[in-house]
Structures are given as C-alpha cells and as structure tokens.
Design a protein around this motif. Structure first.
Motif, mmCIF file in Angstrom:
data_model
loop_
_atom_site.group_PDB
_atom_site.id
_atom_site.type_symbol
_atom_site.label_atom_id
_atom_site.label_comp_id
_atom_site.label_asym_id
_atom_site.label_seq_id
_atom_site.Cartn_x
_atom_site.Cartn_y
_atom_site.Cartn_z
ATOM 1 N N ASP A 130 42.237 44.509 40.369
ATOM 2 C CA ASP A 130 41.587 45.051 41.565
ATOM 3 C C ASP A 130 40.062 45.043 41.458
ATOM 4 O O ASP A 130 39.378 45.302 42.442
ATOM 5 N N ALA A 131 39.545 44.776 40.277
ATOM 6 C CA ALA A 131 38.093 44.837 40.049
ATOM 7 C C ALA A 131 37.397 43.605 40.626
ATOM 8 O O ALA A 131 37.982 42.530 40.706
ATOM 9 N N PRO A 132 36.118 43.780 41.014
ATOM 10 C CA PRO A 132 35.349 42.604 41.422
ATOM 11 C C PRO A 132 35.278 41.618 40.256
ATOM 12 O O PRO A 132 35.257 42.020 39.092
ATOM 13 N N ASP A 133 35.272 40.357 40.560
ATOM 14 C CA ASP A 133 35.217 39.294 39.554
ATOM 15 C C ASP A 133 36.419 39.305 38.607
ATOM 16 O O ASP A 133 36.317 38.875 37.456
ATOM 17 N N SER A 134 37.551 39.806 39.097
ATOM 18 C CA SER A 134 38.740 39.861 38.234
ATOM 19 C C SER A 134 39.238 38.468 37.858
ATOM 20 O O SER A 134 40.017 38.332 36.918
ATOM 21 N N ASP A 135 38.751 37.444 38.555
ATOM 22 C CA ASP A 135 39.135 36.079 38.199
ATOM 23 C C ASP A 135 38.597 35.696 36.825
ATOM 24 O O ASP A 135 39.064 34.741 36.206
#
Length: 140
Positions: free
Chosen positions: A36-41
């Motif tokens: 769910d975090a930003p930049d989880s990619d």
C-alpha cells in the motif's frame, strides 16, 4: 498524554496481532501492507505482504501498534529484554486472563503471584519474543 507501544516484527506482525486480538478483543483500526506504500513497486515481491502499519486498541487509553521490518532496506530485528509492555488490569481475574492468554506457548519468567511490594504480578516473553509484565494493585 497517551503512550502507545510500537512493536517491530520480522514478517509475522499480522500473525502476532491476530493473536493479540484473540486475547484483548476489539477490532484493528488500521491494517496497511507494504504494497500500500508509495513506490511499493520498488519493494521485493516477498516483502510486499508484510505489515507497514497495524493498530489494535486494547483499552480507552492504549493502542498497540506495529510494523514488519524490511530486510531489503537493511532493517534487522533484534529481540531483547529492553522493552516490556506493562499492563495494569482492574482486577485479579483480568490479570490472570491476560497472563494466561498472552503467555500461551511463551516463556514464563515469573508466574502470577502476590509479591512482597503488595501487588499481584507476573512476567513472561510471549511466543513472538515480546516481553510483558502484568501488575494488579488492588489499591489503584
């Protein structure tokens, strides 16, 4: 002022908090995964299902909170006895219920017993390596 204990786990925060919920009752007020975090990619697939943040109110004034570490970011977890969660229930019966529930499959350091200082007290390490003290004082 409120003090909310914050715990770190190495991939089993959700399991630990489901266990704590089974003892304390209540509902989670937040459950966020690393995905769910930003930049989880940029997070490795094997870490995306780890807990970024979870919280469980256990009384009007106390909320247990936690997250899992991310080894890919250089985090490491060192369980130790430098943190205890000290619970102060309102009755001897509640002290026993909490002690018996949370200490399941853990290591009991001091069984619940009347102590020389006048309190009913016990301590243990739960099965997840978290250190607890249960302290009932009938005068408070």
């Amino acid at each position: 002022m409120k003090v909310n204990p914050y715990l770190n786990f190495n991939g089993n925060a959700e399991e630990a908090f489901n266990f704590y919920k089974s003892v304390f009752g209540g509902d989670f007020t937040a459950v966020m995964k690393m995905s769910d975090a930003p930049d989880s990619d940029k997070i490795p697939a094997k870490e995306k299902d780890r807990i970024m943040h979870i919280s469980l109110p256990i009384s009007e004034d106390i909320t247990l909170m936690a997250s899992d570490i991310l080894p890919s970011m250089g985090h490491s977890l060192n369980n130790g006895n430098n943190v205890y969660l000290s619970l102060h229930p309102n009755s001897k019966e509640e002290a026993d219920r909490l002690f018996n529930g949370l200490s399941q499959n853990g290591h009991i350091e001091m069984p619940m017993a009347d102590q020389f200082w006048g309190d009913y007290f016990g301590s243990f390490v739960d099965r997840f390596g978290v250190h607890w003290m249960i302290n009932y004082n009938p005068e408070f």
